[in-house]
Design an enzyme around this catalytic site. Structure first.
Site, short mmCIF file in Angstrom:
data_model
loop_
_atom_site.label_atom_id
_atom_site.label_comp_id
_atom_site.label_asym_id
_atom_site.label_seq_id
_atom_site.Cartn_x
_atom_site.Cartn_y
_atom_site.Cartn_z
N MET A 1 55.87 -25.51 40.88
CA MET A 1 56.94 -24.54 41.09
C MET A 1 57.18 -24.34 42.59
SD MET A 1 59.21 -22.84 39.53
CE MET A 1 58.95 -22.20 37.88
N GLU B 1 33.28 -13.80 36.27
CA GLU B 1 33.78 -12.55 35.67
C GLU B 1 35.29 -12.54 35.49
OE1 GLU B 1 31.65 -12.67 38.20
OE2 GLU B 1 29.92 -11.38 37.80
N PHE C 1 23.00 -2.37 48.12
CA PHE C 1 23.18 -3.76 47.67
C PHE C 1 24.10 -3.80 46.45
CE2 PHE C 1 21.76 -7.36 44.97
CZ PHE C 1 22.25 -8.37 45.79
N GLN C 2 25.09 -4.65 46.50
CA GLN C 2 26.08 -4.82 45.44
C GLN C 2 26.80 -3.51 45.09
OE1 GLN C 2 24.28 -7.12 42.17
NE2 GLN C 2 24.98 -8.99 43.20
N LYS D 1 23.48 2.77 37.42
CA LYS D 1 22.28 2.27 36.74
C LYS D 1 21.37 3.42 36.26
CE LYS D 1 18.83 -1.38 37.25
NZ LYS D 1 18.29 -2.42 38.16
#
Lengths: 180, 592
Positions: B483, B49, B111-112, B161
């Site tokens: 760097m 993602e 969940f999630q 959802k």
């Protein structure tokens, strides 16, 4: 409000979930200091009003106002000059006061125009409302009695009304006003 | 028309003009992915993602249109946190849609589940948790409005959802008044009085600099900027976020200021008597130590975000508003007094230009090509630029390779430079290049990346190969987190702690091939141009070139963190010149 570092902002916000978290989050992530904060719905149910006393030692007031103004849920921000605003705060205190000492506490409460809101066997809960400096005085004098608990609400304020009739009526105390 | 919340969401995105969305499905966002099958929106399926977020950023930075990412709840949502923070820092318009657990489960550690509106409060311009399907079209319209107006930035719309599964009646808000944004009115029109005050400072300036920031690009202000520069004859510096806003080939362009800016750009700002800041925010990488920055300069500050004005540096004239409109207003205000003179200096600043030209002669950007077999990274960038046209989009990650690209790529056009400025997000380049190529398929897109950066997000080349997005990646492989290595060499007594990566592991050629890209390698200077030519001939798939570059090359000039810009360190070969210049009093010549 005491001290030159303290400024009163009255902030009209949308009455939506999470708005207080957005304001508080802004202050914490940018390192601004809140001295006190009071929040409640207004007469219009779509909006709430926050009265924030900010400590501008950490950051200039203008920067705080502009950053607040960027929050999408903030509608208007006004700065109230302490001299141009009516300010009130409420104090609740529970003190140890045997029946023998009770009269001293009652006298003090009476002098400050407060009232007794609860009475126990050996304790009293009293309430005083007024400008913050008056509550500071009350708190100091109350110190002679053993304090169980003390809670102040934080300041709420509105602009002072103009005393002469005319154009600036009602807005004379607004030092700084910004559309959201 | 009755729709599910999910259908309304997709239809809202279509109605808002979305052509492409980058994303990856999961449980809570599943209902939204179903109507996507019938949608006109092209969906690019990413491998992580974070890639979706950076692709959306790359897309937005080259097109000026908001980038869109769609991800699921919980870890899907937290994986776009870095792109959101990055876009917030660089004012890139993004609309990120996240799935959320059903409303009845919110707050139960389902969940999630993750409170993503809480997490992203400080790194989005605004975010919404949508609790009713009927709110979806209004919130999506508001999200695009907020992301793209005023100071652009990322927004997030969190959709539980059950909200996407329930029914609603379709509508589309007809005007801004229907968006329920009573507290959102960005100030766009510049105050004419302030513009007049700015013009009068500009008329009397003896050592002016136009300090151009990314806001000019966001405001589509490159053309009026050029007119303003040519009308006034003022020198122009373009910050890291503004490279391309003014052509590097223009005689008035001094290039990039800041920590790794060139000597003339940095020193011109230090010695200026007037800085006209246009869509720039006095970032610490530009100012160095703030109390020693441009001590003699008055400041005109134009910014769409009033909170940027006086934030770091007090402005003598503050112009809150759109950069393009402000520049046009300045042009108008200056018109009667300053006749157009091409790129010649206006009366009174010839001495300033003499000084600037002396600095340019004495302290140009410089690197030693050397005689050894090592490839110099700057030479790769210069060769790549030489084999690219002016419309080529160049993308960078963060670190030495980014600075060399900004320094040595000759930018001629706006929106041809994509990089992570404020946030400094390593791993930005590969996905951002993919997003840029999706947005500008007709342009060649080259990412110049570091080996450290590449390893963070390289998996998105699989996305590019599968989706036929032919980006080109030039890895300046110096085997180090370069760097950091440079800082350890200069400021930590060459105590190299955890910066060595190896030039051979991974094998970038094999890795590229495994991901469906063409893999090439250049190990000596003579192989650089042929490898680039080979890569430029590939048009149907991604290409990766592993350039084995000199691990010990450093970025110069450099102003150490926390130091004053007066303490700029030039390339070692120019050090002698700094001393003799000081002795000969070049600096003093100017002030008189």
């Amino acid at each position: 409000v005491n001290g030159a570092q303290h400024h009163i902002l009255t902030v009209l916000v949308e009455n939506k979930a999470g708005v207080l978290a957005r304001v508080a989050g802004l202050f914490s992530r940018r390192g601004y200091n809140i001295f006190s904060l009071a929040v409640a719905p207004t007469d219009d149910e779509r909006f709430s009003r926050l009265t924030i006393v900010v400590d501008v030692e950490s950051s200039p007031l203008e920067q705080i106002v502009h950053q607040l103004d960027k929050l999408v849920n903030v509608v208007t921000i006004s700065e109230l000059a302490p001299a141009g605003a009516v300010q009130r705060e409420l104090l609740l205190a529970t003190v140890e006061a045997d029946p023998a000492e009770r009269s001293q506490v009652l006298e003090l409460v009476d002098v400050f125009g407060g009232e007794v809101v609860d009475v126990g066997a050996s304790r009293l809960t009293v309430m005083v409302a007024g400008p913050p400096d008056k509550l500071d005085d009350f708190e100091g004098l109350l110190g002679a009695h053993p304090l169980v608990e003390l809670q102040r609400t934080g300041l709420v304020a509105l602009p002072k009304l103009a005393k002469a009739s005319g154009r600036a009526a009602g807005r004379s105390g607004v030092r700084h006003s910004l559309a959201g | 028309m009755k729709l599910t919340g999910a259908q309304a969401l997709v239809k809202s995105l279509e109605t808002a003009g979305v052509e492409v969305a980058f994303g990856l499905p999961g449980g809570a966002i599943l209902p939204v992915y179903d109507p996507l099958l019938e949608s006109t929106i092209r969906h690019v399926l990413v491998r992580h993602e974070q890639g979706a977020g950076h692709m959306a950023e790359g897309y937005a930075m080259v097109t000026g249109r908001p980038g869109v990412a769609i991800v699921t709840s919980g870890p899907g949502a937290t994986n776009v946190v870095t792109p959101l923070a990055n876009a917030y820092m660089d004012s890139t318009p993004l609309v990120v849609v996240t799935g959320q657990v059903p409303t009845r489960s919110i707050g139960t550690d389902a969940f999630q589940e993750c409170d993503i509106t809480g997490v992203t409060m400080g790194i989005t311009k605004h975010n919404w948790l949508v609790k009713r399907a009927e709110d979806i079209p209004r919130v999506v319209a508001a999200a695009f409005h907020v992301a793209t107006t005023g100071r652009p930035g990322p927004v997030l719309v969190d959709v539980p959802k059950d909200v996407s599964q329930s029914q609603t009646e379709w509508y589309w808000p007809e005007s801004v008044a229907d968006l329920d944004l009573p507290g959102y009115q960005p100030q766009v029109e510049p105050d004419p009085e302030a513009v007049g005050a700015a013009a009068s400072l500009m008329r009397s300036a003896k050592r002016p600099v136009l300090y151009v920031g990314g806001g000019v690009l966001k405001a589509r202000g490159a053309a009026p900027l050029r007119a303003l520069a040519e009308r006034t004859g003022f020198p122009v510096v373009t910050t890291l976020m503004a490279r391309g806003a003014f052509p590097d080939s223009h005689p008035q362009c001094l290039g990039m200021p800041g920590m790794h800016g060139n000597y003339t750009a940095v020193t011109a700002m230090q010695q200026a008597d007037l800085l006209v800041a246009l869509g720039a925010r006095f970032d610490d990488r530009v100012t160095g130590r703030v109390d020693a920055f441009a001590p003699g300069a008055k400041v005109v500050h134009v910014d769409i975000d009033p909170a940027e004005i006086h934030k770091v540096r007090h402005a003598d004239v503050a112009i809150a508003g759109d950069c393009r409109l402000a520049i046009e207003a300045l042009l108008k205000a200056l018109a009667p007094d300053v006749p157009g003179k091409g790129s010649e200096a206006t009366g009174g600043i010839e001495q300033w230009w003499d000084q600037l030209r002396r600095w340019q002669r004495h302290f140009p950007l410089h690197y030693d090509l050397g005689e050894g077999a090592a490839i110099k990274p700057q030479m790769v960038v210069e060769t790549l630029r030489g084999l690219s046209d002016d419309d080529t989009v160049v993308v960078a990650g963060v670190g030495q390779h980014q600075m060399w690209t900004s320094q040595y790529w000759r930018f001629e056009r706006p929106d041809t430079w994509v990089n992570s400025g404020g946030a400094g997000t390593m791993g930005f380049a590969v996905p951002a290049a993919i997003g840029a190529k999706v947005g500008r398929p007709e342009h060649t897109v080259w990412a110049v990346d570091g080996d450290g950066c590449f390893q963070m997000t390289a998996q998105e080349l699989v996305t590019a190969a599968v989706e036929r997005i032919p980006v080109k990646i030039a890895i300046l492989n110096n085997a180090y987190l370069g760097m950091v290595r440079q800082w350890q060499e200069m400021f930590y007594e060459e105590r190299y702690s955890e910066v060595y990566l190896s030039q051979d592991l991974p094998d970038y050629v094999k890795w590229a091939e495994a991901m469906g890209a063409v893999g090439l390698r250049a190990e000596s200077p003579g192989e650089v141009a042929p490898a680039i030519e080979k890569a430029n001939a590939v048009t149907d798939r991604p290409v990766v070139i592993d350039f084995r570059t000199d691990p010990f090359e450093k970025v110069f000039p450099m102003v150490a963190a926390g130091a004053s810009n007066d303490e700029i360190v030039v390339h070692p070969s120019q050090l002698e010149r700094t001393r003799s210049a000081a002795a000969a009093g070049i600096e003093e010549e100017l002030v008189g």
